[in-house]
Design a protein around this motif. Structure first.
Motif, PDB file in Angstrom:
ATOM      1  N   HIS A 204       0.825  -1.212   0.000  1.00 34.13           N
ATOM      2  CA  HIS A 204       0.000   0.000   0.000  1.00 34.13           C
ATOM      3  C   HIS A 204       0.863   1.267   0.000  1.00 34.13           C
ATOM      4  O   HIS A 204       0.455   2.308   0.514  1.00 34.13           O
ATOM      5  N   LEU A 205       2.050   1.162  -0.585  1.00 41.18           N
ATOM      6  CA  LEU A 205       2.972   2.294  -0.572  1.00 41.18           C
ATOM      7  C   LEU A 205       2.392   3.530  -1.248  1.00 41.18           C
ATOM      8  O   LEU A 205       2.675   4.657  -0.820  1.00 41.18           O
ATOM      9  N   ASP A 206       1.573   3.341  -2.272  1.00 41.55           N
ATOM     10  CA  ASP A 206       1.014   4.521  -2.950  1.00 41.55           C
ATOM     11  C   ASP A 206       0.138   5.324  -2.010  1.00 41.55           C
ATOM     12  O   ASP A 206       0.137   6.563  -2.032  1.00 41.55           O
ATOM     13  N   ALA A 207      -0.599   4.628  -1.108  1.00 46.63           N
ATOM     14  CA  ALA A 207      -1.434   5.340  -0.149  1.00 46.63           C
ATOM     15  C   ALA A 207      -0.576   6.108   0.852  1.00 46.63           C
ATOM     16  O   ALA A 207      -0.857   7.271   1.176  1.00 46.63           O
ATOM     17  N   PHE A 208       0.477   5.467   1.334  1.00 42.76           N
ATOM     18  CA  PHE A 208       1.326   6.128   2.323  1.00 42.76           C
ATOM     19  C   PHE A 208       2.098   7.297   1.719  1.00 42.76           C
ATOM     20  O   PHE A 208       2.264   8.344   2.359  1.00 42.76           O
ATOM     21  N   GLU A 209       2.563   7.127   0.481  1.00 38.72           N
ATOM     22  CA  GLU A 209       3.266   8.230  -0.172  1.00 38.72           C
ATOM     23  C   GLU A 209       2.321   9.408  -0.386  1.00 38.72           C
ATOM     24  O   GLU A 209       2.706  10.570  -0.217  1.00 38.72           O
ATOM     25  N   TYR A 210       1.083   9.130  -0.739  1.00 39.92           N
ATOM     26  CA  TYR A 210       0.091  10.193  -0.905  1.00 39.92           C
ATOM     27  C   TYR A 210      -0.123  10.941   0.413  1.00 39.92           C
ATOM     28  O   TYR A 210      -0.136  12.183   0.442  1.00 39.92           O
ATOM     29  N   LEU A 211      -0.295  10.198   1.512  1.00 36.67           N
ATOM     30  CA  LEU A 211      -0.536  10.831   2.811  1.00 36.67           C
ATOM     31  C   LEU A 211       0.651  11.675   3.253  1.00 36.67           C
ATOM     32  O   LEU A 211       0.477  12.766   3.817  1.00 36.67           O
ATOM     33  N   LYS A 212       1.855  11.190   2.979  1.00 35.59           N
ATOM     34  CA  LYS A 212       3.043  11.972   3.349  1.00 35.59           C
ATOM     35  C   LYS A 212       3.111  13.261   2.528  1.00 35.59           C
ATOM     36  O   LYS A 212       3.465  14.323   3.067  1.00 35.59           O
ATOM     37  N   ARG A 213       2.766  13.171   1.253  1.00 36.49           N
ATOM     38  CA  ARG A 213       2.760  14.397   0.429  1.00 36.49           C
ATOM     39  C   ARG A 213       1.745  15.406   0.946  1.00 36.49           C
ATOM     40  O   ARG A 213       1.953  16.616   0.852  1.00 36.49           O
ATOM     41  N   GLU A 214       0.646  14.892   1.518  1.00 33.29           N
ATOM     42  CA  GLU A 214      -0.397  15.765   2.042  1.00 33.29           C
ATOM     43  C   GLU A 214      -0.165  16.146   3.506  1.00 33.29           C
ATOM     44  O   GLU A 214      -1.007  16.788   4.124  1.00 33.29           O
ATOM     45  N   ASN A 215       0.977  15.731   4.057  1.00 33.61           N
ATOM     46  CA  ASN A 215       1.305  16.019   5.465  1.00 33.61           C
ATOM     47  C   ASN A 215       0.210  15.516   6.404  1.00 33.61           C
ATOM     48  O   ASN A 215      -0.155  16.187   7.379  1.00 33.61           O
ATOM     49  N   ASN A 216      -0.304  14.326   6.104  1.00 36.67           N
ATOM     50  CA  ASN A 216      -1.360  13.749   6.913  1.00 36.67           C
ATOM     51  C   ASN A 216      -0.795  12.642   7.800  1.00 36.67           C
ATOM     52  O   ASN A 216       0.328  12.172   7.596  1.00 36.67           O
ATOM     53  N   HIS A 217      -1.589  12.227   8.769  1.00 34.61           N
ATOM     54  CA  HIS A 217      -1.131  11.264   9.771  1.00 34.61           C
ATOM     55  C   HIS A 217      -1.640   9.858   9.453  1.00 34.61           C
ATOM     56  O   HIS A 217      -2.757   9.689   8.963  1.00 34.61           O
ATOM     57  N   PHE A 218      -0.820   8.851   9.789  1.00 33.21           N
ATOM     58  CA  PHE A 218      -1.305   7.483   9.654  1.00 33.21           C
ATOM     59  C   PHE A 218      -0.580   6.537  10.610  1.00 33.21           C
ATOM     60  O   PHE A 218       0.564   6.754  10.999  1.00 33.21           O
ATOM     61  N   THR A 219      -1.321   5.530  10.994  1.00 33.91           N
ATOM     62  CA  THR A 219      -0.806   4.447  11.814  1.00 33.91           C
ATOM     63  C   THR A 219      -0.967   3.155  11.033  1.00 33.91           C
ATOM     64  O   THR A 219      -1.774   3.090  10.098  1.00 33.91           O
ATOM     65  N   ILE A 220      -0.189   2.144  11.373  1.00 31.69           N
ATOM     66  CA  ILE A 220      -0.233   0.869  10.657  1.00 31.69           C
ATOM     67  C   ILE A 220      -0.286  -0.264  11.671  1.00 31.69           C
ATOM     68  O   ILE A 220       0.538  -0.310  12.595  1.00 31.69           O
ATOM     69  N   HIS A 221      -1.252  -1.177  11.500  1.00 32.85           N
ATOM     70  CA  HIS A 221      -1.236  -2.404  12.290  1.00 32.85           C
ATOM     71  C   HIS A 221       0.045  -3.174  11.936  1.00 32.85           C
ATOM     72  O   HIS A 221       0.213  -3.608  10.787  1.00 32.85           O
ATOM     73  N   ALA A 222       0.912  -3.337  12.892  1.00 36.79           N
ATOM     74  CA  ALA A 222       2.181  -4.025  12.618  1.00 36.79           C
ATOM     75  C   ALA A 222       2.726  -4.606  13.908  1.00 36.79           C
ATOM     76  O   ALA A 222       2.574  -4.027  14.985  1.00 36.79           O
ATOM     77  N   GLY A 223       3.373  -5.761  13.791  1.00 33.01           N
ATOM     78  CA  GLY A 223       3.994  -6.367  14.962  1.00 33.01           C
ATOM     79  C   GLY A 223       2.988  -6.923  15.943  1.00 33.01           C
ATOM     80  O   GLY A 223       3.246  -6.924  17.154  1.00 33.01           O
ATOM     81  N   GLU A 224       1.849  -7.415  15.435  1.00 33.95           N
ATOM     82  CA  GLU A 224       0.869  -8.073  16.304  1.00 33.95           C
ATOM     83  C   GLU A 224       0.973  -9.575  16.080  1.00 33.95           C
ATOM     84  O   GLU A 224       1.577 -10.303  16.856  1.00 33.95           O
ATOM     85  N   ALA A 225       0.414 -10.060  14.982  1.00 31.15           N
ATOM     86  CA  ALA A 225       0.498 -11.485  14.666  1.00 31.15           C
ATOM     87  C   ALA A 225       1.801 -11.812  13.952  1.00 31.15           C
ATOM     88  O   ALA A 225       2.273 -12.943  13.991  1.00 31.15           O
TER      89      ALA A 225
END
Length: 397
Positions: A204-225
Motif C-alpha cells: 500500500h505504498l502509494d497510499a502512504f506516499e500520498y498521505l506523506k505528500r499531504e502532510n497527513n497522519h497514519f498508523t499501521i497495524h504491525a507487529g501483532e500477529a
C-alpha cells in the motif's frame, strides 16, 4: 547515630494501588479502538431485527455478548473473524452507523475516556447502498451526537475518526484520499488493518506516499500477529507515525541471565524516535502475543521508557474497556496513579490532533484530573494518621 526529629510529622505512606472507582474516574486517552468491535450486544440485536438479519448466533443480548467473548477466546481465527461478520452486517445503513458511533462515544466517556481515536473501514459498510462519503458522514454525525449526550450526562469526550483500509483489498489509496478529504471534519488520520502475514504494508505504498505528500497522519497495524519485519517495513518503508500494537518489538529486546537488557537496533530506533506503540493487552492475550498480563511485554517496555500506550482494540470481543485494561495492569505490575498518568500523557502526546490542542488536553484535563485523585488520597492518608504532638507538649511545656 542520627535519630528522627520528633517535631517533624512522619511522611505519608506510599500511595496504594488505585481502586476500581479511581481508575474509572481517572482521565484516559484511547488511540486504538475499532468501531465494529465495540457495539453493545443489545444494539446488535435491535439492528439485526430492524434490518432483517437472521444469522446471529444468539438473540438474547446477554447470551450474545457471552458468545462474542467466547468466540474471541476460542483460539480459532475463523470463529474470531466471524464475530466481525455479524457486527458489520448490522452496520449497513446511515441510521445504524449514527447509532453505533453515538453509543461508542457515550460508552467511552462513561468509562473516563476524555479523548479517543476510533477506527473503522468505510469499505465494509457499503452493502446497503451507502457511498464511502455517506458512511464517513454518518459516523461523524454519530460521534458528535455521542459527545453531546455524554456532556449532558456530565462526561466530557472528544472523538476523532481514523479511516481504515483493509490489507487484503486494493482500495487503500482511495481510502487515504477519503481521509484527506474529510480531514478537519472529524477524521484525524488513516490506518491499515487485517491479516499481516502475506499482506505486508508495502503493498500500500502509494497510499502512504500520498498521505506523506499531504502532510497527513497514519498508523499501521504491525507487529501483532507477525514479527519484526512487519514493524521494520511499517516504519522504514512506509513511514508510519504510530504502530498499531507493535507488541513483537519485544523480539528485538534481549534479557541476560543477570537481568541486563540489550536492545537490538530496531528496538533502539523505536525507543529513540519515540515511536508510539498502541498496545492492547487483553486483545494481545487472545491472539497469543502474551500468555498472561504479568508476562505481557508492556511491563518491560514501560520500564525501558518506550512510548507505550494502553488501548482496548475490540471492547465487545475482549469484554473490556479502558478501565478494565488498567485494572489488569495495576494487578499485574502494581501500577499507581502516576503510572496511569504516564501512559495517558504518552497517548495524548501521540494523538493525531494539532500540538496546541494536545497540550491543552494534557495541561487542562489530564494532569488536573490525576492531581485531584492524588490529592484525595493524600487527604485521606493525612486524616487517618495519628496526631503529632507539638514541640511544647513534647518538652513538657
Amino acid at each position: 547515630m542520627n535519630t528522627p526529629n520528633p517535631s517533624h510529622p512522619p511522611l505519608p505512606p506510599l500511595p496504594p494501588l488505585p481502586t476500581s472507582e479511581q481508575i474509572r474516574r481517572a482521565p484516559k486517552v484511547l488511540l486504538h479502538d475499532h468501531l465494529d468491535g465495540g457495539l453493545r450486544p443489545g444494539t446488535i440485536v435491535d439492528l439485526a431485527r430492524a434490518g432483517g438479519y437472521t444469522a446471529l448466533p444468539e438473540t438474547d443480548p446477554d447470551k450474545l455478548g457471552a458468545w462474542f467473548r467466547e468466540a474471541a477466546d476460542s483460539g480459532s481465527l475463523e470463529r474470531y473473524l466471524e464475530t466481525f461478520a455479524h457486527t458489520c452486517a448490522v452496520m449497513q445503513t446511515r441510521e445504524a452507523l449514527v447509532r453505533v458511533a453515538a453509543e461508542c462515544a457515550e460508552d467511552l466517556a462513561a468509562d473516563g475516556v476524555v479523548y479517543a481515536e476510533v477506527r473503522y473501514a468505510p469499505e465494509q459498510h457499503l452493502e446497503g447502498g451507502l457511498t464511502l462519503e455517506q458512511v464517513v458522514e454518518a459516523v461523524n454525525e454519530g460521534f458528535r451526537l455521542g459527545e453531546r449526550r455524554a456532556k449532558e450526562d456530565g462526561n466530557r469526550i472528544r472523538v476523532g475518526a481514523l479511516l481504515t483500509a483493509m490489507r487484503h483489498a486494493a482500495r487503500s489509496l482511495e481510502i487515504a484520499e477519503l481521509a484527506n478529504r474529510y480531514r478537519d471534519l472529524g477524521v484525524v488520520g488513516f490506518d491499515i488493518a487485517g491479516a499481516e502475514a502475506g499482506y505486508p504494508p508495502t503493498r500500500h505504498l502509494d497510499a502512504f506516499e500520498y498521505l506523506k505528500r499531504e502532510n497527513n497522519h497514519f498508523t499501521i497495524h504491525a507487529g501483532e500477529a507477525f514479527g519484526l519485519p512487519s514493524i521494520w517495513q511499517a516504519l522504514q518503508w512506509c513511514g508510519a507515525d504510530r504502530l498499531g500494537h507493535g507488541v513483537r518489538i519485544i523480539d528485538d529486546i534481549h534479557t541476560g541471565e543477570d537481568g541486563s537488557v540489550r536492545l537490538g537496533r530496531l528496538a533502539a530506533y523505536v525507543r529513540d524516535k519515540r515511536v508510539p506503540l498502541e498496545m492492547c493487552p487483553t486483545s494481545n492475550l487472545q491472539t497469543g502475543a502474551a500468555t498472561s498480563y504479568r508476562e505481557h511485554p508492556i511491563g518491560l517496555l514501560r520500564r525501558l521508557h518506550f512510548r507505550v500506550t494502553v488501548n482496548t482494540d475490540n471492547r465487545l470481543m475482549s469484554g473490556t474497556g479502558m478501565s478494565r485494561e488498567f485494572e489488569h495492569l495495576v494487578t499485574a505490575f502494581g501500577y499507581t496513579l502516576d503510572d496511569m498518568q504516564w501512559f495517558t500523557v504518552n497517548a495524548m502526546k501521540s494523538a493525531f490532533i494539532p500540538f496546541d490542542e494536545r497540550l491543552a488536553m494534557i495541561n487542562e484535563v489530564i494532569k488536573p484530573g490525576y492531581a485531584e485523585l492524588k490529592a484525595e488520597w493524600l487527604f485521606r492518608a493525612e486524616s487517618a494518621a495519628p496526631p503529632v504532638a507539638s514541640d511544647s507538649v513534647r518538652q513538657g511545656g
